[in-house]
Scaffold this active site. Structure first.
Site, PDB file in Angstrom:
ATOM      1  N   CYS A  31       1.330  -0.805  -0.164  1.00  0.00           N
ATOM      2  CA  CYS A  31      -0.223  -0.171   0.004  1.00  0.00           C
ATOM      3  C   CYS A  31       0.681   1.125   0.253  1.00  0.00           C
ATOM      4  CB  CYS A  31      -1.255   0.432   1.227  1.00  0.00           C
ATOM      5  SG  CYS A  31      -1.703  -1.063   1.330  1.00  0.00           S
ATOM      6  N   HIS A  61      -2.993   7.129   1.588  1.00  0.00           N
ATOM      7  CA  HIS A  61      -3.453   6.018   1.830  1.00  0.00           C
ATOM      8  C   HIS A  61      -5.016   5.938   2.492  1.00  0.00           C
ATOM      9  CE1 HIS A  61      -4.125   1.517   0.751  1.00  0.00           C
ATOM     10  NE2 HIS A  61      -3.946   1.058   2.132  1.00  0.00           N
ATOM     11  N   ASN A 121     -10.465  -0.572  -0.057  1.00  0.00           N
ATOM     12  CA  ASN A 121      -8.732   0.412   0.255  1.00  0.00           C
ATOM     13  C   ASN A 121      -7.968  -0.204  -0.838  1.00  0.00           C
ATOM     14  OD1 ASN A 121      -5.923  -0.755   0.004  1.00  0.00           O
ATOM     15  ND2 ASN A 121      -6.333  -1.501   2.662  1.00  0.00           N
TER      16      ASN A 121
HETATM   17  O1  UT7 Z   1      -3.104  -1.614   4.135  1.00  0.00           O
HETATM   18  C1  UT7 Z   1      -2.952  -1.145   4.457  1.00  0.00           C
HETATM   19  C2  UT7 Z   1      -3.645  -0.779   5.516  1.00  0.00           C
HETATM   20  N1  UT7 Z   1      -3.731  -1.722   6.496  1.00  0.00           N
HETATM   21  C3  UT7 Z   1      -4.995  -0.650   7.578  1.00  0.00           C
HETATM   22  O2  UT7 Z   1      -4.914   0.280   7.336  1.00  0.00           O
HETATM   23  C4  UT7 Z   1      -6.172  -1.667   8.184  1.00  0.00           C
HETATM   24  C5  UT7 Z   1      -5.790  -1.306   9.884  1.00  0.00           C
HETATM   25  N2  UT7 Z   1      -6.802  -2.076  10.167  1.00  0.00           N
HETATM   26  C6  UT7 Z   1      -8.408  -1.994  10.478  1.00  0.00           C
HETATM   27  O3  UT7 Z   1      -8.641  -0.378   9.364  1.00  0.00           O
HETATM   28  C7  UT7 Z   1      -9.117  -2.043  11.830  1.00  0.00           C
HETATM   29  O4  UT7 Z   1      -8.514  -2.833  12.687  1.00  0.00           O
HETATM   30  C8  UT7 Z   1      -9.614  -3.313  11.063  1.00  0.00           C
HETATM   31  C9  UT7 Z   1     -10.680  -2.480  10.194  1.00  0.00           C
HETATM   32  C10 UT7 Z   1      -9.003  -4.320   9.773  1.00  0.00           C
HETATM   33  C11 UT7 Z   1     -11.071  -3.860  12.133  1.00  0.00           C
HETATM   34  O5  UT7 Z   1     -11.708  -2.757  13.291  1.00  0.00           O
HETATM   35  P1  UT7 Z   1     -11.416  -2.790  14.887  1.00  0.00           P
HETATM   36  O6  UT7 Z   1     -11.823  -2.306  15.301  1.00  0.00           O
HETATM   37  O7  UT7 Z   1     -10.384  -3.232  14.622  1.00  0.00           O
HETATM   38  O8  UT7 Z   1     -12.306  -4.415  14.289  1.00  0.00           O
HETATM   39  P2  UT7 Z   1     -11.411  -5.775  15.421  1.00  0.00           P
HETATM   40  O9  UT7 Z   1     -10.679  -6.406  14.691  1.00  0.00           O
HETATM   41  O10 UT7 Z   1     -11.257  -5.683  16.832  1.00  0.00           O
HETATM   42  O11 UT7 Z   1     -12.602  -6.689  15.406  1.00  0.00           O
HETATM   43  C12 UT7 Z   1     -14.340  -6.219  15.953  1.00  0.00           C
HETATM   44  C13 UT7 Z   1     -14.886  -7.028  15.784  1.00  0.00           C
HETATM   45  C14 UT7 Z   1     -14.559  -8.505  16.697  1.00  0.00           C
HETATM   46  O12 UT7 Z   1     -15.860  -9.305  17.130  1.00  0.00           O
HETATM   47  P3  UT7 Z   1     -15.521  -9.083  18.830  1.00  0.00           P
HETATM   48  O13 UT7 Z   1     -14.315 -10.894  18.674  1.00  0.00           O
HETATM   49  O14 UT7 Z   1     -15.922  -8.274  19.525  1.00  0.00           O
HETATM   50  O15 UT7 Z   1     -16.436 -10.168  19.275  1.00  0.00           O
HETATM   51  C15 UT7 Z   1     -14.710  -9.484  14.895  1.00  0.00           C
HETATM   52  O16 UT7 Z   1     -14.976 -10.735  14.682  1.00  0.00           O
HETATM   53  O17 UT7 Z   1     -15.363  -7.029  15.114  1.00  0.00           O
HETATM   54  C16 UT7 Z   1     -15.980  -8.134  14.647  1.00  0.00           C
HETATM   55  N3  UT7 Z   1     -15.593  -8.164  13.157  1.00  0.00           N
HETATM   56  C17 UT7 Z   1     -16.576  -7.927  12.260  1.00  0.00           C
HETATM   57  N4  UT7 Z   1     -18.050  -8.081  12.331  1.00  0.00           N
HETATM   58  C18 UT7 Z   1     -18.745  -7.802  11.445  1.00  0.00           C
HETATM   59  C19 UT7 Z   1     -14.007  -8.085  12.073  1.00  0.00           C
HETATM   60  N5  UT7 Z   1     -14.710  -8.282  10.514  1.00  0.00           N
HETATM   61  C20 UT7 Z   1     -16.326  -8.385  10.913  1.00  0.00           C
HETATM   62  C21 UT7 Z   1     -17.397  -8.039  10.022  1.00  0.00           C
HETATM   63  N6  UT7 Z   1     -18.271  -7.983   9.887  1.00  0.00           N
HETATM   64  N7  UT7 Z   1     -16.784  -7.442   8.286  1.00  0.00           N
END
Ligand code: UT7
Length: 333
Positions: free
Chosen positions: A127, A260, A290
């Site tokens: 990225c 990005h 993205n």
């Molecule tokens: O391109 C390179 C750069 N990449 C990035 O910058 C990505 C950086 N990371 C992020 O943008 C975020 O970490 C994400 C968008 C990927 C995830 O957001 P988050 O706020 O960190 O969520 P999380 O991983 O802590 O997940 C929270 C909850 C989890 O459930 P529990 O464990 O709290 O019950 C996940 O299982 O959300 C759940 N979850 C979803 N729920 C519905 C994860 N993906 C989904 C989904 N739909 N698609």
């Protein structure tokens, strides 16, 4: 007299198939994968993304973006003497997508055949690929090795997504963006700041490879989202400040922040840390998702064509992604 490089024209292309979050969620539900528009919007700011048709490759998207950039610059393909494509989803293992693109451009008209023979290569920094590619092109133009470059970010990330993994498959999309960068007596690119920390290879990767006539390992994207998130918010601010310091400019000189486009929360946090009002942040992640190396040139082109970003504006471009890689380019448009 010092030689600089300057963006002369921008272009971009999105494949026509657009999926809203609700449409993607409905498709995923058929596989038993549960997600929702609410979750995706709240956690990422993404509302829709574009997916290329199965036969469409990164070079196809790059070709369309380049045609638009050449037209905007008012130059022909034959006027280009360097092609750099940033991509993590190349058409082939080799040759480079840049060589395939050069051939496509050369075939577009009799006059365009003059693009054959110039150096063409890919840059792989995931990225951060576009800020890496722009920095390499700038250095080659400054040194006199090139006069006018096509610098491209092009991706078909839909090909490497695991549609059974809701934590990643809702985040990415396909597209391409390009700029014509040319030699100039006035800047142009003011400063670049690039970094990599290979200790973090595992937090964002496609671990498979091609060997012995087979795909070995898993050829789908894996990401530890929280680890990437934490690293990204820290390094983006530092890199922007480093680029400003190299150019002898301050935060107050930035007219537009074009980071990005991965997550609106990361982008807004970077803008706040740079003391920029949020209306100076160019946002396309809501409509494109993205698109990895394509996201910055896509956002730049959308902002230019909408009339938001204008000639003379000072832009801070910032990339961050797999590697772990990151960097910033400060430029006057
Ligand atoms: O391109 C390179 C750069 N990449 C990035 O910058 C990505 C950086 N990371 C992020 O943008 C975020 O970490 C994400 C968008 C990927 C995830 O957001 P988050 O706020 O960190 O969520 P999380 O991983 O802590 O997940 C929270 C909850 C989890 O459930 P529990 O464990 O709290 O019950 C996940 O299982 O959300 C759940 N979850 C979803 N729920 C519905 C994860 N993906 C989904 C989904 N739909 N698609």
């Amino acid at each position: 007299m010092r030689r600089y490089s300057r963006i002369r024209g921008t272009g971009s292309f999105l494949p026509p198939r657009r999926l809203t979050n609700a449409e993607l969620a409905a498709e995923l539900a058929q596989r038993g994968v549960e997600t929702s528009d609410e979750w995706i919007v709240e956690r990422t700011g993404i509302r829709a993304r574009h997916f290329a048709a199965p036969e469409v490759t990164s070079s196809d998207l790059a070709f369309e973006a380049c045609q638009r950039a050449l037209e905007a610059a008012g130059v022909g393909a034959a006027d280009i003497d360097l092609i750099i494509v940033a991509t993590s989803t190349p058409d082939m293992v080799f040759p480079s997508t840049a060589c395939i693109l050069q051939h496509r451009l050369a075939q577009s008209s009799e006059a365009a055949r003059g693009i054959l023979g110039c150096p063409a290569f890919d840059v792989q920094a995931v990225c951060s690929g576009f800020v890496y590619a722009l920095t390499v092109a700038d250095a080659m133009i400054q040194s006199g090795a090139a006069q006018r470059a096509l610098v491209v970010g092009a991706e078909v990330f839909s090909r490497i997504l695991d549609f059974n993994d809701r934590t990643t498959c809702v985040l990415f999309g396909d597209g391409a963006g390009a700029v014509v960068l040319e030699a100039s007596d006035t800047p142009g690119i003011l400063a670049s700041d690039l970094h990599a920390d290979g200790r973090h290879v595992g937090i964002l990767c496609v671990p498979g490879n091609v060997a012995g006539g087979q795909v070995l390992g898993d050829p789908l994207l894996k990401m530890d989202g929280q680890a990437v998130f934490k690293l990204a918010v820290g390094v983006l601010e530092k890199s922007a400040h480093a680029a400003l310091a190299k150019a002898g400019r301050t935060e107050a000189d930035i007219d537009w922040l074009i980071p990005h486009q991965a997550n609106l929360r990361i982008m807004q946090s970077t803008a706040r840390k740079l003391k920029l009002p949020l209306d100076k942040l160019v946002v396309t992640v809501d409509q494109h998702g993205n698109t990895s190396a394509a996201s910055i040139p896509l956002a730049l082109d959308v902002a230019v064509r909408s009339g938001k970003v204008r000639a003379g504006d000072t832009l801070m471009l910032e990339g961050v992604g797999g590697g772990f890689t990151w960097g910033a380019v400060l430029l006057d448009l």
